[in-house]
Design a protein around this motif. Structure first.
Motif, PDB file in Angstrom:
ATOM      1  N   MET A 156       0.939  -1.231  -0.256  1.00  0.00           N
ATOM      2  CA  MET A 156       0.039   0.101   0.039  1.00  0.00           C
ATOM      3  C   MET A 156       0.781   1.345  -0.034  1.00  0.00           C
ATOM      4  SD  MET A 156      -3.303   0.583   0.350  1.00  0.00           S
ATOM      5  CE  MET A 156      -4.579   1.846   0.999  1.00  0.00           C
ATOM      6  N   ARG A 157       1.933   1.350   0.679  1.00  0.00           N
ATOM      7  CA  ARG A 157       2.697   2.269   0.808  1.00  0.00           C
ATOM      8  C   ARG A 157       3.476   2.672  -0.525  1.00  0.00           C
ATOM      9  NH1 ARG A 157       3.990   5.210   5.311  1.00  0.00           N
ATOM     10  NH2 ARG A 157       2.779   4.356   7.559  1.00  0.00           N
ATOM     11  N   GLU A 158       3.678   1.693  -1.164  1.00  0.00           N
ATOM     12  CA  GLU A 158       4.631   1.794  -2.442  1.00  0.00           C
ATOM     13  C   GLU A 158       3.687   2.354  -3.367  1.00  0.00           C
ATOM     14  OE1 GLU A 158       6.090  -1.904  -3.740  1.00  0.00           O
ATOM     15  OE2 GLU A 158       7.077  -2.361  -2.091  1.00  0.00           O
ATOM     16  N   MET A 159       2.457   1.974  -3.217  1.00  0.00           N
ATOM     17  CA  MET A 159       1.275   2.817  -4.301  1.00  0.00           C
ATOM     18  C   MET A 159       1.338   4.335  -3.677  1.00  0.00           C
ATOM     19  SD  MET A 159      -2.307   1.410  -5.677  1.00  0.00           S
ATOM     20  CE  MET A 159      -2.847   0.845  -4.148  1.00  0.00           C
ATOM     21  N   GLU A 160       1.258   4.613  -2.614  1.00  0.00           N
ATOM     22  CA  GLU A 160       1.140   5.862  -2.206  1.00  0.00           C
ATOM     23  C   GLU A 160       2.361   6.796  -2.853  1.00  0.00           C
ATOM     24  OE1 GLU A 160       0.249   6.533   1.868  1.00  0.00           O
ATOM     25  OE2 GLU A 160      -1.395   5.267   1.769  1.00  0.00           O
ATOM     26  N   ARG A 187       2.038   7.472  -6.380  1.00  0.00           N
ATOM     27  CA  ARG A 187       1.264   8.546  -6.669  1.00  0.00           C
ATOM     28  C   ARG A 187       1.615   9.712  -6.230  1.00  0.00           C
ATOM     29  NH1 ARG A 187      -4.439   7.566  -4.318  1.00  0.00           N
ATOM     30  NH2 ARG A 187      -4.506   6.019  -6.041  1.00  0.00           N
ATOM     31  N   VAL A 188       2.595   9.763  -5.260  1.00  0.00           N
ATOM     32  CA  VAL A 188       3.136  11.158  -4.967  1.00  0.00           C
ATOM     33  C   VAL A 188       4.311  11.769  -6.239  1.00  0.00           C
ATOM     34  CG1 VAL A 188       4.711  12.317  -3.254  1.00  0.00           C
ATOM     35  CG2 VAL A 188       2.712  11.197  -2.409  1.00  0.00           C
ATOM     36  N   TYR A 236       2.377  12.883  -9.117  1.00  0.00           N
ATOM     37  CA  TYR A 236       1.868  14.195  -8.972  1.00  0.00           C
ATOM     38  C   TYR A 236       3.216  15.191  -8.958  1.00  0.00           C
ATOM     39  CZ  TYR A 236      -2.606  12.802  -8.168  1.00  0.00           C
ATOM     40  OH  TYR A 236      -4.016  12.336  -8.281  1.00  0.00           O
ATOM     41  N   VAL A 237       4.268  14.834  -8.416  1.00  0.00           N
ATOM     42  CA  VAL A 237       5.435  15.867  -8.587  1.00  0.00           C
ATOM     43  C   VAL A 237       5.972  15.889  -9.842  1.00  0.00           C
ATOM     44  CG1 VAL A 237       8.060  15.800  -7.907  1.00  0.00           C
ATOM     45  CG2 VAL A 237       6.292  15.440  -6.213  1.00  0.00           C
ATOM     46  N   ARG A 238       5.945  15.016 -10.569  1.00  0.00           N
ATOM     47  CA  ARG A 238       6.169  14.929 -11.913  1.00  0.00           C
ATOM     48  C   ARG A 238       5.264  15.858 -12.879  1.00  0.00           C
ATOM     49  NH1 ARG A 238       7.757   8.885 -13.013  1.00  0.00           N
ATOM     50  NH2 ARG A 238       9.840   8.910 -12.219  1.00  0.00           N
ATOM     51  N   ARG A 239       3.997  15.594 -12.732  1.00  0.00           N
ATOM     52  CA  ARG A 239       3.034  16.279 -13.255  1.00  0.00           C
ATOM     53  C   ARG A 239       3.159  17.861 -13.134  1.00  0.00           C
ATOM     54  NH1 ARG A 239      -3.303  15.131 -12.374  1.00  0.00           N
ATOM     55  NH2 ARG A 239      -4.235  16.846 -13.352  1.00  0.00           N
TER      56      ARG A 239
END
Length: 56
Positions: A1-5, A8-9, A12-15
């Protein structure tokens, strides 16, 4: 679960980075013609002043 978070972070940083770069490019493209015109106007004014000072 933490790997998926973490993934995701990172997404968003790249975006956010891409959006910031695109905004900077757009701002430069809008600003550039006005600054170029101002620079040319200032250059001509300085040339006229230099010509007047040379004649004085």
């Amino acid at each position: 679960m933490r790997e998926m978070e973490a993934g995701r972070v990172l997404y968003y940083v790249r975006r956010g980075t891409v959006i910031a770069i695109v905004c900077a490019i757009v701002a430069f493209l809008i600003w550039y013609p006005f600054m170029k015109r101002f620079d040319l106007k200032t250059y001509k004014k300085e040339q006229e002043e230099a010509k007047q000072n040379a004649n004085a």
